[in-house]
Design an enzyme around this catalytic site. Structure first.
Site, mmCIF file in Angstrom:
data_model
loop_
_atom_site.group_PDB
_atom_site.id
_atom_site.type_symbol
_atom_site.label_atom_id
_atom_site.label_comp_id
_atom_site.label_asym_id
_atom_site.label_seq_id
_atom_site.Cartn_x
_atom_site.Cartn_y
_atom_site.Cartn_z
ATOM 1 C CG HIS A 1 16.822 10.266 43.510
ATOM 2 N ND1 HIS A 1 16.551 10.824 42.289
ATOM 3 C CD2 HIS A 1 17.198 8.982 43.262
ATOM 4 C CE1 HIS A 1 16.729 9.919 41.336
ATOM 5 N NE2 HIS A 1 17.141 8.793 41.903
ATOM 6 C CB SER B 1 21.984 34.134 64.840
ATOM 7 O OG SER B 1 20.981 35.125 64.877
ATOM 8 C CE LYS C 1 20.263 29.101 63.045
ATOM 9 N NZ LYS C 1 19.872 30.036 62.014
ATOM 10 C CD GLU D 1 25.721 28.342 55.937
ATOM 11 O OE1 GLU D 1 25.070 29.324 55.546
ATOM 12 O OE2 GLU D 1 25.769 27.992 57.126
ATOM 13 C CD GLN E 1 47.890 45.827 32.312
ATOM 14 O OE1 GLN E 1 49.010 45.958 31.872
ATOM 15 N NE2 GLN E 1 47.116 46.870 32.603
ATOM 16 C CE LYS F 1 49.913 40.371 34.504
ATOM 17 N NZ LYS F 1 48.947 40.544 33.404
HETATM 18 N N1 ARG Z 1 51.453 44.750 32.078
HETATM 19 C C1 ARG Z 1 51.412 43.997 30.889
HETATM 20 C C2 ARG Z 1 50.498 42.777 31.078
HETATM 21 O O1 ARG Z 1 50.273 42.440 32.157
HETATM 22 C C3 ARG Z 1 52.752 43.527 30.507
HETATM 23 C C4 ARG Z 1 52.919 43.314 29.045
HETATM 24 C C5 ARG Z 1 52.787 44.640 28.360
HETATM 25 N N2 ARG Z 1 53.081 44.578 26.990
HETATM 26 C C6 ARG Z 1 52.832 45.611 26.172
HETATM 27 N N3 ARG Z 1 53.156 45.458 24.958
HETATM 28 N N4 ARG Z 1 52.267 46.700 26.577
HETATM 29 O O2 ARG Z 1 50.020 42.182 30.132
#
Ligand code: ARG
Length: 441
Positions: free
Chosen positions: A151, A272, A278, A285, A317, A320
């Site tokens: 605590h 600061s 500071k 952080e 897509q 990513k």
């Molecule tokens: N740029 C697409 C992705 O990142 C690749 C796969 C695309 N496939 C499709 N059938 N359009 O998912």
């Protein structure tokens, strides 16, 4: 170039073209797309879909593309389109054969697995570096006492090395999790085609071995639509960030003047713009702050995937950015954290002083009474009353005299002072994993 023009009569809208393109993001997969394309081309050669000469041309061209330095990223649909376009520019019709028995759907899933495998290995390496810094520090601060908290109230004496080693345990589990996840990343998807596999006789085991994959996926639909391996990585990354964040929070607290247990080096602090005095622990952080962003990435992809019918959908897509951002964030946090720990000054005196105040030896006094034959609950109550008495006198327990102790319990003898000594407390702990005094070697 488009990979799909034939079916269309009208030109794509300009906004839609930009909206649909992922090249600015997936260009990072270029080396992996080339590696996978090369393995696929070897598979085509083995299946006699392309000749040895054609393979050689493709191989040479792919190697050239790998060396290419782009001044500006070409505005095409995605990284797969870019590689195929460059291949056709270099070797004409032979380049147009590369996409036989392949779809961008099995291609992207393969590229992502190659990328993530590399990055997971780098992250494991960073976690191992972090643990060796922690092990070094815990050797250096062996037997340096500090308060252990529950605590955030002083609870029982521990050593600074015991505190550090608790994080070594967490990061060891994280390394295990990452290593285990590699089993599920290390799977070949190529050969799944768009969703249903392919009628070409591609030796998938052969292609897998070329790419260092341990297994081939066993269901083509699952293969192209599975992003579990990314979500699993994001959740492990979230756990790692949670561990870093808790540690960062402690460092922020320990750096306050109120605690003054540690001081971060100037290299990992900032000042600061208005208050000249500071020195702020911004490194900790920021790591604490970036944890939220990694959790967000996990939720982003979980949410993207939750309503998708089988198999591939363009929603995917969007996988990513959370993946790349998590890899970048996690690696930068680990690097900064390592440097911050290596340069941090530890104020052992302050830690030791803090153990003197706050009655951290009260539990050991209760245990002492138990050894004299008093049931633990009764002992707890007696010591509670003794603590109240000591607080009113404003002294630690070890400064009470025997007569005062005996007012609360007649079984207390001179040997109590031994028991209340912090070094003896640490020496007396017996269980595996206890915060214990380490014998000098
Ligand atoms: N740029 C697409 C992705 O990142 C690749 C796969 C695309 N496939 C499709 N059938 N359009 O998912």
């Amino acid at each position: 170039m488009k990979l799909w023009g034939g079916r269309f009569k009208e030109k794509i809208a300009e906004d839609m073209e930009i909206f649909n393109s992922s090249i600015n993001v997936d260009i990072r997969l270029l080396p992996y797309d080339i590696e996978a394309s090369l393995a696929h081309a070897k598979g085509l050669k083995k299946a006699k879909i392309i000749t040895d000469e054609e393979f050689e041309q493709i191989e040479r061209a792919l190697r050239e593309i790998k060396e290419e330095k782009f001044e500006e990223i070409p505005m095409v649909e995605d990284v797969h389109t870019l590689v195929e376009q460059m291949l056709v520019e270099k070797i004409g019709d032979v380049g147009k054969k590369i996409h036989t028995a392949r779809s961008r759907n099995d291609q992207i899933a393969t590229d992502e697995r190659l990328y993530l495998r590399d990055e997971i290995l780098k992250i494991i390496d960073l976690l191992e570096q972090l643990n060796s810094v922690l092990l070094e520090l815990s050797k250096k601060y062996k037997n340096k006492v500090m308060p252990g908290y529950t605590h955030l109230q002083r609870a029982q004496p521990i050593t600074f090395s015991h505190h550090l080693l608790s994080y070594v345990e967490m990061f060891r589990r994280d390394i295990n999790r990452l290593e285990d996840s590699l089993k599920r990343v290390n799977v070949l998807i190529l050969g799944s085609g768009a969703l249903a596999g392919t009628s070409y006789d591609i030796d998938r085991m052969y292609v897998a071995s070329l790419l260092g994959f341990k297994e081939v996926s066993l269901n083509s639909m699952d293969g192209v639509s599975d992003r579990d391996f990314i979500i699993e990585f994001l959740s492990i990354a979230s756990l790692i960030m949670m561990h870093l964040s808790r540690f960062s929070e402690e460092i922020v607290i320990w750096s306050t003047q109120e605690f003054n247990f540690v001081e971060l080096s100037d290299k990992y602090s900032t000042g600061s713009s208005i208050m000249p005095q500071k020195k702020n622990p911004d490194s900790s952080e920021l790591i604490r702050g970036k944890t939220g962003r990694v959790y967000g990435n996990l939720f982003s992809l979980l949410t993207t995937m939750k309503g998708l019918p089988l198999a591939y959908n363009k929603d995917m897509q969007e996988d990513k950015e959370p993946m790349f951002d998590t890899v970048d964030t996690l690696k930068s946090c680990l690097k900064v954290f390592i440097g911050m720990l290596e340069t941090m000054r530890v104020n052992e005196k302050k830690m030791e002083e803090a153990v003197k105040f706050g009655y951290l030896n009260a539990t050991d006094l209760a245990d002492y009474l138990v050894k004299k034959g008093i049931p633990f609950r009764t002992a707890h109550d007696i010591v509670g009353k003794l603590v109240v008495y000591a607080i009113t006198k404003n002294v630690p327990l070890e400064e009470l005299n025997i007569a005062e102790f005996r007012n609360f319990c007649q079984f207390i003898d001179e040997d109590v002072y031994e028991v209340l000594d912090v070094k003896n407390i640490l020496k007396s702990r017996k269980t595996i994993g206890a915060a214990r005094w380490e014998a000098e070697i």
